[in-house]
Design a protein around this motif. Structure first.
Motif, mmCIF file in Angstrom:
data_model
loop_
_atom_site.group_PDB
_atom_site.id
_atom_site.type_symbol
_atom_site.label_atom_id
_atom_site.label_comp_id
_atom_site.label_asym_id
_atom_site.label_seq_id
_atom_site.Cartn_x
_atom_site.Cartn_y
_atom_site.Cartn_z
ATOM 1 N N UNK A 79 0.825 -1.209 0.000
ATOM 2 C CA UNK A 79 0.000 0.000 0.000
ATOM 3 C C UNK A 79 0.858 1.256 0.000
ATOM 4 N N UNK A 80 1.952 1.243 0.743
ATOM 5 C CA UNK A 80 2.863 2.392 0.753
ATOM 6 C C UNK A 80 3.490 2.591 -0.623
ATOM 7 N N UNK A 81 3.870 1.489 -1.279
ATOM 8 C CA UNK A 81 4.455 1.590 -2.619
ATOM 9 C C UNK A 81 3.457 2.169 -3.608
ATOM 10 N N UNK A 82 2.216 1.744 -3.507
ATOM 11 C CA UNK A 82 1.179 2.249 -4.408
ATOM 12 C C UNK A 82 0.897 3.729 -4.165
ATOM 13 N N UNK A 83 1.200 4.195 -2.946
ATOM 14 C CA UNK A 83 1.042 5.619 -2.628
ATOM 15 C C UNK A 83 2.321 6.403 -2.939
ATOM 16 N N UNK A 84 3.237 5.754 -3.664
ATOM 17 C CA UNK A 84 4.484 6.387 -4.136
ATOM 18 C C UNK A 84 5.490 6.657 -3.021
ATOM 19 N N UNK A 85 5.479 5.813 -1.997
ATOM 20 C CA UNK A 85 6.503 5.870 -0.966
ATOM 21 C C UNK A 85 7.459 4.693 -1.140
ATOM 22 N N UNK A 86 8.750 4.954 -0.990
ATOM 23 C CA UNK A 86 9.678 3.859 -0.810
ATOM 24 C C UNK A 86 9.466 3.266 0.571
ATOM 25 N N UNK A 87 9.884 2.035 0.762
ATOM 26 C CA UNK A 87 9.723 1.365 2.056
ATOM 27 C C UNK A 87 11.101 1.019 2.604
ATOM 28 N N UNK A 88 11.416 1.560 3.791
ATOM 29 C CA UNK A 88 12.692 1.319 4.458
ATOM 30 C C UNK A 88 12.461 0.406 5.661
ATOM 31 N N UNK A 89 13.256 -0.645 5.772
ATOM 32 C CA UNK A 89 13.199 -1.507 6.951
ATOM 33 C C UNK A 89 14.617 -1.763 7.450
ATOM 34 N N UNK A 90 14.704 -2.535 8.523
ATOM 35 C CA UNK A 90 16.000 -2.947 9.025
ATOM 36 C C UNK A 90 16.643 -4.044 8.209
ATOM 37 N N UNK A 91 15.952 -4.481 7.158
ATOM 38 C CA UNK A 91 16.549 -5.392 6.198
ATOM 39 C C UNK A 91 16.565 -6.854 6.580
ATOM 40 N N UNK A 92 16.082 -7.191 7.763
ATOM 41 C CA UNK A 92 16.136 -8.569 8.229
ATOM 42 C C UNK A 92 14.896 -9.367 7.873
ATOM 43 N N UNK A 93 14.677 -10.488 8.578
ATOM 44 C CA UNK A 93 13.502 -11.329 8.345
ATOM 45 C C UNK A 93 12.266 -10.790 9.055
ATOM 46 N N UNK A 94 11.216 -11.601 9.104
ATOM 47 C CA UNK A 94 10.009 -11.243 9.833
ATOM 48 C C UNK A 94 9.254 -10.088 9.213
ATOM 49 N N UNK A 95 8.826 -9.148 10.050
ATOM 50 C CA UNK A 95 8.073 -7.989 9.586
ATOM 51 C C UNK A 95 8.866 -7.199 8.557
#
Length: 241
Positions: A79-95
């Motif tokens: 949903x964030x991507x469709x709203x034209x946001x990049x998505x940043x995470x800690x890069x690991x598994x899980x969430x």
């Protein structure tokens, strides 16, 4: 974070930096470590400086694929991507993996900011832009600097650390006020109740501090809240000091 199954975990660069025992080594080694720390900031700034507006998503690395929370993270990332946001995470598994996976599946930009830990944890397979950090404080700077909002899903100590650091920065006006969304009403409601019944009642925080967070289970509501807040800040010309 993942459980430490290794009885002999490696000593990380950050553990060496924060070591309070071997004082005799500080003078010889810490000056050189400062250069390594600087290089992490430089690498982060150079890699992410042209990044489109993005949202950081936090949550437990222990969340299993296919679980309700994993699916929620995947839906949020898409949903964030469709709203034209990049998505940043800690890069690991899980969430983190779930949000990166959702962003990539929706054609968005998926970013992972990994961290050196005493146990092995590599970047997940759904990342377009990946960076590995030795130091938490350098990594945290990148999360805040290149995010327009934080979305916090169920997690442990690391997730709470990111949540309360963000709230502290906003509360003290160290950063522009940006939205913080807690996703998972049943998981977070007890925390919100404690903040209200103990901290607010005890005069430790103000009423408006509780308004810094939106609590919801609805992905559309979360994304709409972020879009509206970002549009308001842009219209008002509100900039980070």
């Amino acid at each position: 974070m993942m459980p430490n199954a290794n009885p002999n975990p490696k000593i990380t660069s950050e553990a060496h930096l924060l070591d309070s025992v071997h004082r005799g080594e500080w003078k010889q080694r810490d000056a050189w470590r400062a250069l390594r720390i600087l290089s992490e900031f430089v690498d982060g700034f150079e890699t992410l400086s042209d990044l489109e507006p993005a949202v950081s998503v936090f949550g437990s690395a222990r969340t299993k694929p296919g679980s309700e929370e994993y699916v929620l993270g995947e839906q949020l990332g898409a949903a964030l991507a469709k709203a034209n946001f990049g998505v940043i995470t800690g890069g690991g598994p899980g969430i983190m993996e779930a949000a990166n996976r959702g962003a990539r599946s929706a054609g968005g930009v998926s970013i992972g900011l990994g961290i050196e830990l005493p146990f092995e944890q590599k970047l997940n397979d759904y990342i377009d832009i990946g960076l590995d950090f030795r130091y938490f404080f350098a990594r945290k700077t990148m999360f805040v600097k290149y995010s327009q909002a934080f979305c916090v899903l169920p997690g442990g100590f690391g997730t709470l650390d990111e949540l309360f650091e963000a709230l502290t920065l906003v509360q003290t006006k160290k950063v522009t006020r940006f939205p913080v969304v807690l996703m998972g009403v049943s998981y977070w409601q007890g925390l919100i109740d404690w903040l209200r019944d103990r901290m607010l009642e005890g005069g430790k925080i103000a009423e408006q501090d509780l308004d810094l967070m939106l609590l919801t289970d609805d992905v559309d509501e979360a994304v709409s809240h972020i879009v509206s807040a970002c549009a308001y800040l842009k219209e008002c010309g509100d900039e980070t000091p």
